[in-house]
Design an enzyme around this catalytic site. Structure first.
Site, mmCIF file in Angstrom:
data_model
loop_
_atom_site.group_PDB
_atom_site.id
_atom_site.type_symbol
_atom_site.label_atom_id
_atom_site.label_comp_id
_atom_site.label_asym_id
_atom_site.label_seq_id
_atom_site.Cartn_x
_atom_site.Cartn_y
_atom_site.Cartn_z
ATOM 1 N N ARG A 1 -42.335 7.088 16.960
ATOM 2 C CA ARG A 1 -41.570 8.331 16.829
ATOM 3 C C ARG A 1 -42.363 9.377 16.041
ATOM 4 N NH1 ARG A 1 -35.893 6.001 14.719
ATOM 5 N NH2 ARG A 1 -35.176 8.140 15.075
ATOM 6 N N ILE B 1 -36.412 -3.696 15.014
ATOM 7 C CA ILE B 1 -36.458 -2.435 15.741
ATOM 8 C C ILE B 1 -35.253 -1.609 15.310
ATOM 9 C CG2 ILE B 1 -37.806 -3.240 17.709
ATOM 10 C CD1 ILE B 1 -35.278 -3.637 19.281
ATOM 11 N N ASP B 2 -35.334 -0.310 15.493
ATOM 12 C CA ASP B 2 -34.276 0.588 15.057
ATOM 13 C C ASP B 2 -32.950 0.288 15.747
ATOM 14 O OD1 ASP B 2 -35.828 2.055 13.325
ATOM 15 O OD2 ASP B 2 -36.296 3.616 14.789
ATOM 16 N N LYS B 3 -31.895 0.758 15.128
ATOM 17 C CA LYS B 3 -30.552 0.636 15.703
ATOM 18 C C LYS B 3 -30.510 1.159 17.141
ATOM 19 C CE LYS B 3 -25.955 2.721 15.265
ATOM 20 N NZ LYS B 3 -25.106 3.668 14.482
#
Length: 349
Positions: free
Chosen positions: A264, A161-163
């Site tokens: 997103r 998963i993204d930062k």
């Protein structure tokens, strides 16, 4: 002049998860003065002998081979002085995993798997520009402290998963567990739900967003939707409205496919960009009223929630050894919870 960050890596463009964090530069080349004009796919294979010309062509078609800062096709002819960079979705393997004593929230662990509830702001895996301070560095320290050995650079991550996305991740501790879990993610049999705050009032109580996702043609840091299927990969996101906050909507998302930045990109595509998503221009007021009091209110919420509002809420999978179903839930993180309460209070007042 060659800066080769990973001589053993091939031109593999497969993303590990819907929320992989951008692209990593694996190597860069400045073409010598005496270079004869040559197709770039033929030129690159001289430096990447373990890669097929087909793989190099695929990487070019994906827009991930850059010459002087711009993507080129495989028939581009290199010229003396050209600066070539190859960007891949996987981080270079030559990065050494350094154990670091970083606090992490481990919610479950046994001999095969470890489940972590990641805080927003932590990068998952070392890569270009983030060589330490990551979740993998923290896990390496945790395993070392407990007298365990796990080759986190070879096994480990099943998905990412993204930062700035918070929530649940499962990490494999051996190769068998990695293969067993990877198949579940590939077959989409895992049970994962995301929570997100998006701009605007979504009209339908539930719905499905369908549209190919690929690298944005102009902004290479973004993913874009190509509804005609001309570019990108097939992507499907199901959503359900959990709460309406007039100018913002709290939604639950279920991914039928797993593309980079899928949630997103899909919500930006339908006009409901994630709240405070800087990369997708959600860090400005997209819905609401043109009043100083409202603008100040939104600014205050941005300060409470200083990242895109996305949380990996649930994670379910079949255990590699016991074959029993494991299921985990992560509560709403503090920053999203405080932002939600502030929106509710604003509407009441």
């Amino acid at each position: 002049m060659i800066e080769d960050k990973d001589r053993e890596e091939d031109f593999d463009q497969e993303s590990h998860d819907a929320d992989s964090e951008g692209l990593y530069e694996h190597f860069s080349i400045k073409v010598d003065r005496g270079q004869e004009p040559l197709r770039i796919d033929k030129f690159l294979i001289n430096f990447r002998q373990n890669s097929s010309r087909n793989k190099i062509s695929q990487t070019c078609r994906a827009g991930n081979v850059m010459v002087n800062g711009s993507p080129v096709k495989q028939n581009y002819r290199v010229k003396p002085g050209d600066e070539i960079a190859v960007l891949l979705t996987k981080p270079p393997r030559q990065n050494i995993i350094i154990p670091q004593d970083i606090p992490i929230n481990i919610v479950y662990e046994d001999d095969d798997v470890v489940v972590v509830d990641k805080e927003a702001g932590m990068v998952v895996h070392p890569g270009h520009g983030n060589y330490d301070g990551t979740l993998i560095n923290a896990l390496a320290f945790h395993f070392e402290k407990n007298g365990e050995k796990s080759d986190l650079d070879r096994v480990g991550l099943v998905h990412r998963i993204d930062k700035d996305t918070s929530g649940l991740l499962v990490i494999a501790k051996n190769e068998y567990a990695l293969s067993f879990l990877a198949k579940q993610f590939f077959d989409r049999t895992t049970k994962r739900l995301y929570w997100a705050f998006v701009w605007g009032n979504i009209e339908e109580d539930q719905g499905t967003i369908t549209g190919n996702i690929g690298r944005h043609l102009k902004n290479r840091m973004q993913m874009a939707v190509f509804p005609d299927g001309s570019l990108g990969k097939h992507a499907v996101t199901h959503y359900k409205v959990l709460e309406r906050l007039r100018y913002v909507t709290w939604v639950e998302c279920k991914l039928e496919t797993g593309r980079t930045h899928q949630i997103r990109a899909h919500f930006k595509y339908i006009g409901h960009t994630l709240f405070n998503d800087e990369r997708y221009e959600g860090n400005q007021i997209l819905k609401g009223i043109n009043m100083p009091k409202y603008k100040q209110f939104v600014k205050n919420v941005f300060e409470i929630l200083p990242r895109h509002a996305l949380h990996a809420h649930t994670l379910g999978f079949i255990h590699p050894t016991t074959k029993e179903e494991m299921y985990f839930e992560s509560p709403m993180p503090q920053d999203m919870d405080e932002a939600l309460k502030k929106w509710r209070n604003y509407l009441q007042s």
